[in-house]
Design an enzyme around this catalytic site. Sequence first.
Site, PDB file in Angstrom:
ATOM      1  N   ALA A  10     -39.975  27.794  49.379  1.00 44.67           N
ATOM      2  CA  ALA A  10     -39.997  26.401  49.848  1.00 44.67           C
ATOM      3  C   ALA A  10     -41.362  25.738  49.698  1.00 44.67           C
ATOM      4  O   ALA A  10     -41.450  24.521  49.581  1.00 44.67           O
ATOM      5  CB  ALA A  10     -39.542  26.345  51.306  1.00 44.67           C
ATOM      6  N   GLY A  12     -43.401  26.225  47.193  1.00 48.50           N
ATOM      7  CA  GLY A  12     -43.768  26.141  45.773  1.00 48.50           C
ATOM      8  C   GLY A  12     -43.585  24.733  45.219  1.00 48.50           C
ATOM      9  O   GLY A  12     -43.050  23.849  45.893  1.00 48.50           O
ATOM     10  N   MET A  14     -41.525  23.737  42.877  1.00 49.86           N
ATOM     11  CA  MET A  14     -40.095  23.414  42.827  1.00 49.86           C
ATOM     12  C   MET A  14     -39.479  23.388  44.220  1.00 49.86           C
ATOM     13  O   MET A  14     -38.598  22.572  44.501  1.00 49.86           O
ATOM     14  CB  MET A  14     -39.359  24.425  41.931  1.00 49.86           C
ATOM     15  CG  MET A  14     -39.458  24.125  40.449  1.00 49.86           C
ATOM     16  SD  MET A  14     -38.898  22.466  40.018  1.00 49.86           S
ATOM     17  CE  MET A  14     -37.185  22.526  40.539  1.00 49.86           C
ATOM     18  N   THR A 100     -35.553  30.704  38.788  1.00 51.32           N
ATOM     19  CA  THR A 100     -36.693  31.512  38.337  1.00 51.32           C
ATOM     20  C   THR A 100     -36.539  31.892  36.864  1.00 51.32           C
ATOM     21  O   THR A 100     -35.429  32.169  36.412  1.00 51.32           O
ATOM     22  CB  THR A 100     -36.769  32.798  39.198  1.00 51.32           C
ATOM     23  OG1 THR A 100     -36.780  32.412  40.562  1.00 51.32           O
ATOM     24  CG2 THR A 100     -38.002  33.622  38.881  1.00 51.32           C
ATOM     25  N   HIS A 156     -46.514  23.502  28.630  1.00 45.50           N
ATOM     26  CA  HIS A 156     -46.371  23.445  30.092  1.00 45.50           C
ATOM     27  C   HIS A 156     -47.749  23.394  30.754  1.00 45.50           C
ATOM     28  O   HIS A 156     -48.750  23.732  30.131  1.00 45.50           O
ATOM     29  CB  HIS A 156     -45.606  24.667  30.620  1.00 45.50           C
ATOM     30  CG  HIS A 156     -44.121  24.558  30.452  1.00 45.50           C
ATOM     31  ND1 HIS A 156     -43.476  24.941  29.293  1.00 45.50           N
ATOM     32  CD2 HIS A 156     -43.161  24.104  31.287  1.00 45.50           C
ATOM     33  CE1 HIS A 156     -42.182  24.718  29.431  1.00 45.50           C
ATOM     34  NE2 HIS A 156     -41.952  24.217  30.624  1.00 45.50           N
ATOM     35  N   LYS A 160     -48.352  27.850  34.726  1.00 50.28           N
ATOM     36  CA  LYS A 160     -47.144  28.606  34.327  1.00 50.28           C
ATOM     37  C   LYS A 160     -47.531  30.027  33.922  1.00 50.28           C
ATOM     38  O   LYS A 160     -48.479  30.224  33.161  1.00 50.28           O
ATOM     39  CB  LYS A 160     -46.414  27.891  33.184  1.00 50.28           C
ATOM     40  CG  LYS A 160     -45.081  28.554  32.857  1.00 50.28           C
ATOM     41  CD  LYS A 160     -44.163  27.645  32.079  1.00 50.28           C
ATOM     42  CE  LYS A 160     -42.872  28.353  31.703  1.00 50.28           C
ATOM     43  NZ  LYS A 160     -42.066  28.725  32.890  1.00 50.28           N
TER      44      LYS A 160
END
Length: 268
Positions: A10, A12, A14, A100, A156, A160
């Site tokens: 939560a 993160g 995303m 993921t 990205h 990443k």
Amino acid sequence: MTVKLAVTGAAGRMGKMLIEAIAAAEGVTLTAAVVRPGSSLVGADAGELAGIGKNGVRLVGDLHEVVEDFDVLIDFTTPKATLENVTICADAHKKIVVGTTGFDEAQKSTLLAAQDATALCFSANYATGVNLVFKLLAEAAKTLGDDYDVEVYEAHHRHKVDAPSGTALRMGEVLAGALERDLNQVAVYGREGQTGARARDTIGFATVRGGDVVGDHTVMFMAEGERVEITHKASSRMAFARGAVRAAQWLQAKKTGMFDMQDVLGLR
Ligand code: NAD
């Protein structure tokens, strides 16, 4: 019926976006949010963490604590954490949307095995546009065929941790499938030194990392005299978050099995 959703990871990039996307969507409600075990955020409010104001959902550090509180878990964490969460969900017959990326082959097999116990949706990319691009790539590869050299480029943000991106690899699988090649045999991940001339059936991958790039993918089909490029650019993680929430709503109606975003969008 309102579908009760949980989010792991939560805190993160995303995770926070998912909390916001769930608050904005019809027919879903956030009932649980999980952060890393031992995190200083345990006990804090999930809505506040996501910057949307208090929503009354208290962050916990262990999925076991809240496993009875939701219908579908949305998990964008790490391969190791996701596999642990999939096991917990499979035991409790809770459905799970896996966002993921970066799983190795053994980890993918473990994921697949859970489909007998529960319903899973697993996609390298939950953006609707990217899933349309997968379909366009198959069409293009079939039409252009072996006369065109195929290369995949992706960029990205600097944080990443896996490369090439899960989306680029999925594009490679789609291209190899349409061209009747085995990606394991024909993939070339970067080039350096005296590489020799390009082998005809190669599918090449190029990776760029830096700044805050959310996700760029371009597939090039190159022949004598012309080049076709198919490009997708994500400008906000909200595109992935909205797609994952849509996948969770769709998955609620399934009992067991492994699905992906192509199934959710009816693109098969
Ligand atoms: P991030 O590092 O910002 O977030 C991951 C979060 O997971 C972190 O907050 C971390 O603390 C947390 N975490 C790790 N172990 C945990 C555990 N055991 N329990 C609870 N939380 C735990 O990364 P991100 O940018 O949000 O990306 C997460 C994953 O999602 C990556 O694999 C990324 O490639 C993938 N991703 C997929 C899509 C898609 O559409 N499929 C889109 C974007 C990102």
